[in-house]
Design a protein around this motif. Structure first.
Motif, PDB file in Angstrom:
ATOM      1  N   HIS A  18       0.835  -1.204   0.000  1.00 44.52           N
ATOM      2  CA  HIS A  18       0.000   0.000   0.000  1.00 44.52           C
ATOM      3  C   HIS A  18       0.873   1.258   0.000  1.00 44.52           C
ATOM      4  CE1 HIS A  18      -3.723   2.229   0.566  1.00 44.52           C
ATOM      5  NE2 HIS A  18      -3.012   3.020   1.361  1.00 44.52           N
ATOM      6  N   PHE A  19       1.924   1.257   0.794  1.00 46.53           N
ATOM      7  CA  PHE A  19       2.845   2.393   0.832  1.00 46.53           C
ATOM      8  C   PHE A  19       3.436   2.641  -0.563  1.00 46.53           C
ATOM      9  CE2 PHE A  19       4.307   2.440   5.581  1.00 46.53           C
ATOM     10  CZ  PHE A  19       2.993   2.617   5.989  1.00 46.53           C
ATOM     11  N   THR A  20       3.828   1.565  -1.229  1.00 47.62           N
ATOM     12  CA  THR A  20       4.432   1.690  -2.563  1.00 47.62           C
ATOM     13  C   THR A  20       3.428   2.225  -3.571  1.00 47.62           C
ATOM     14  OG1 THR A  20       5.986  -0.098  -2.098  1.00 47.62           O
ATOM     15  CG2 THR A  20       5.591   0.419  -4.423  1.00 47.62           C
ATOM     16  N   LEU A  21       2.232   1.643  -3.582  1.00 46.69           N
ATOM     17  CA  LEU A  21       1.198   2.087  -4.525  1.00 46.69           C
ATOM     18  C   LEU A  21       0.798   3.542  -4.292  1.00 46.69           C
ATOM     19  CD1 LEU A  21      -1.113  -1.069  -4.622  1.00 46.69           C
ATOM     20  CD2 LEU A  21       0.376  -0.225  -6.452  1.00 46.69           C
ATOM     21  N   THR A  37       4.714   2.879  10.026  1.00 48.61           N
ATOM     22  CA  THR A  37       4.645   1.423   9.881  1.00 48.61           C
ATOM     23  C   THR A  37       4.353   0.756  11.218  1.00 48.61           C
ATOM     24  OG1 THR A  37       6.168   1.499   8.008  1.00 48.61           O
ATOM     25  CG2 THR A  37       5.905  -0.624   9.111  1.00 48.61           C
ATOM     26  N   CYS A  38       5.029   1.210  12.261  1.00 46.48           N
ATOM     27  CA  CYS A  38       4.796   0.644  13.597  1.00 46.48           C
ATOM     28  C   CYS A  38       3.369   0.894  14.069  1.00 46.48           C
ATOM     29  CB  CYS A  38       5.783   1.229  14.606  1.00 46.48           C
ATOM     30  SG  CYS A  38       7.482   0.728  14.328  1.00 46.48           S
ATOM     31  N   VAL A  39       2.893   2.123  13.891  1.00 49.60           N
ATOM     32  CA  VAL A  39       1.543   2.468  14.335  1.00 49.60           C
ATOM     33  C   VAL A  39       0.512   1.641  13.557  1.00 49.60           C
ATOM     34  CG1 VAL A  39      -0.168   4.332  14.515  1.00 49.60           C
ATOM     35  CG2 VAL A  39       2.225   4.780  15.083  1.00 49.60           C
ATOM     36  N   VAL A  40       0.711   1.501  12.267  1.00 46.31           N
ATOM     37  CA  VAL A  40      -0.215   0.716  11.431  1.00 46.31           C
ATOM     38  C   VAL A  40      -0.215  -0.750  11.862  1.00 46.31           C
ATOM     39  CG1 VAL A  40      -0.653  -0.169   9.097  1.00 46.31           C
ATOM     40  CG2 VAL A  40      -0.083   2.250   9.432  1.00 46.31           C
ATOM     41  N   LEU A  41       0.963  -1.357  11.938  1.00 47.10           N
ATOM     42  CA  LEU A  41       1.039  -2.785  12.253  1.00 47.10           C
ATOM     43  C   LEU A  41       0.526  -3.102  13.657  1.00 47.10           C
ATOM     44  CD1 LEU A  41       4.405  -3.725  10.539  1.00 47.10           C
ATOM     45  CD2 LEU A  41       2.112  -4.448   9.852  1.00 47.10           C
ATOM     46  N   MET A  67      -8.488  -8.494   4.533  1.00 50.78           N
ATOM     47  CA  MET A  67      -7.170  -8.105   5.019  1.00 50.78           C
ATOM     48  C   MET A  67      -6.738  -6.766   4.420  1.00 50.78           C
ATOM     49  SD  MET A  67      -5.236 -11.806   4.908  1.00 50.78           S
ATOM     50  CE  MET A  67      -3.721 -11.321   5.740  1.00 50.78           C
ATOM     51  N   GLU A  68      -6.967  -6.588   3.138  1.00 47.38           N
ATOM     52  CA  GLU A  68      -6.606  -5.330   2.487  1.00 47.38           C
ATOM     53  C   GLU A  68      -7.432  -4.174   3.035  1.00 47.38           C
ATOM     54  OE1 GLU A  68      -6.927  -6.175  -1.691  1.00 47.38           O
ATOM     55  OE2 GLU A  68      -5.031  -7.273  -1.717  1.00 47.38           O
ATOM     56  N   SER A  69      -8.692  -4.422   3.331  1.00 50.00           N
ATOM     57  CA  SER A  69      -9.547  -3.390   3.924  1.00 50.00           C
ATOM     58  C   SER A  69      -9.049  -2.982   5.308  1.00 50.00           C
ATOM     59  CB  SER A  69     -10.994  -3.870   4.027  1.00 50.00           C
ATOM     60  OG  SER A  69     -11.537  -4.044   2.748  1.00 50.00           O
ATOM     61  N   LYS A  70      -8.642  -3.974   6.091  1.00 48.85           N
ATOM     62  CA  LYS A  70      -8.090  -3.681   7.425  1.00 48.85           C
ATOM     63  C   LYS A  70      -6.825  -2.832   7.311  1.00 48.85           C
ATOM     64  CE  LYS A  70      -9.774  -7.736   9.917  1.00 48.85           C
ATOM     65  NZ  LYS A  70      -9.387  -8.958  10.637  1.00 48.85           N
ATOM     66  N   VAL A  71      -5.994  -3.137   6.324  1.00 50.44           N
ATOM     67  CA  VAL A  71      -4.757  -2.383   6.123  1.00 50.44           C
ATOM     68  C   VAL A  71      -5.080  -0.937   5.762  1.00 50.44           C
ATOM     69  CG1 VAL A  71      -2.752  -2.111   4.590  1.00 50.44           C
ATOM     70  CG2 VAL A  71      -3.296  -4.351   5.565  1.00 50.44           C
ATOM     71  N   ILE A  75      -4.094   2.290   8.013  1.00 45.64           N
ATOM     72  CA  ILE A  75      -3.228   3.334   7.464  1.00 45.64           C
ATOM     73  C   ILE A  75      -3.902   4.696   7.579  1.00 45.64           C
ATOM     74  CG2 ILE A  75      -2.196   4.250   5.336  1.00 45.64           C
ATOM     75  CD1 ILE A  75      -1.524   1.314   4.606  1.00 45.64           C
ATOM     76  N   THR A  76      -5.169   4.773   7.251  1.00 43.01           N
ATOM     77  CA  THR A  76      -5.901   6.035   7.347  1.00 43.01           C
ATOM     78  C   THR A  76      -5.902   6.557   8.779  1.00 43.01           C
ATOM     79  OG1 THR A  76      -7.305   5.454   5.469  1.00 43.01           O
ATOM     80  CG2 THR A  76      -8.140   7.148   6.972  1.00 43.01           C
ATOM     81  N   LYS A  77      -6.243   5.690   9.730  1.00 49.72           N
ATOM     82  CA  LYS A  77      -6.254   6.083  11.139  1.00 49.72           C
ATOM     83  C   LYS A  77      -4.866   6.493  11.613  1.00 49.72           C
ATOM     84  CE  LYS A  77     -10.129   3.255  12.709  1.00 49.72           C
ATOM     85  NZ  LYS A  77     -10.526   2.148  13.602  1.00 49.72           N
ATOM     86  N   SER A  78      -3.863   5.758  11.202  1.00 48.61           N
ATOM     87  CA  SER A  78      -2.494   6.034  11.627  1.00 48.61           C
ATOM     88  C   SER A  78      -1.980   7.351  11.058  1.00 48.61           C
ATOM     89  CB  SER A  78      -1.566   4.895  11.216  1.00 48.61           C
ATOM     90  OG  SER A  78      -1.960   3.702  11.856  1.00 48.61           O
ATOM     91  N   LEU A  79      -2.290   7.617   9.790  1.00 53.52           N
ATOM     92  CA  LEU A  79      -1.893   8.886   9.191  1.00 53.52           C
ATOM     93  C   LEU A  79      -2.543  10.060   9.924  1.00 53.52           C
ATOM     94  CD1 LEU A  79      -1.886   8.205   5.351  1.00 53.52           C
ATOM     95  CD2 LEU A  79       0.027   9.037   6.728  1.00 53.52           C
TER      96      LEU A  79
END
Length: 90
Positions: A18-21, A37-41, A67-71, A75-79
Motif C-alpha cells: 500500500h505504501f508503494t502504490l 509502519t509501527c503504528v499501522v502494524l 485483510m486489504e480493507s483492514k490495512v 493506514i488512514t487512522k495512523s496517518l
C-alpha cells in the motif's frame, strides 16, 4: 529450534504494498514512514506465514479483500494520528 528468517507477518507485505502504490516514499521521510509502519502494524492482527506461495494459493479472495480493507483502515487512522501529532507537523 530456531525460527526461520522465512517466517514473517503477511500484513507487513500488505502494508508495504500500500505504501508503494500510494508513493508514500515521495510524500514522507524515512523516520515518519518507520513510525507510521509501527503504528499501522500495531492496529492489525498478525498472520504469520513461511512461504508467500501459500498465501497466493490458499487464501480465499474474500479473506484477502478483508485483510486489504483492514490495512487501508489502519493506514488512514495512523496517518490521521501521526499528522495530528505536533512532532510531525511542518
Amino acid at each position: 529450534m530456531k525460527i526461520s528468517d522465512d517466517i514473517h507477518n503477511y500484513y507487513e507485505k500488505l502494508v508495504m504494498q500500500h505504501f508503494t502504490l500510494s508513493k508514500f516514499d515521495e510524500k514522507y521521510d524515512e523516520d515518519f514512514l518507520a513510525d507510521l509502519t509501527c503504528v499501522v502494524l500495531n492496529q492489525l492482527p498478525t498472520r504469520y506465514i513461511r512461504h508467500e506461495v501459500d498465501m497466493a494459493f490458499y487464501l480465499p479472495a474474500s479473506e484477502r479483500f478483508e485483510m486489504e480493507s483492514k490495512v487501508k483502515t489502519a493506514i488512514t487512522k495512523s496517518l490521521e494520528f501521526m499528522q495530528s501529532n505536533q512532532i510531525y507537523n511542518d
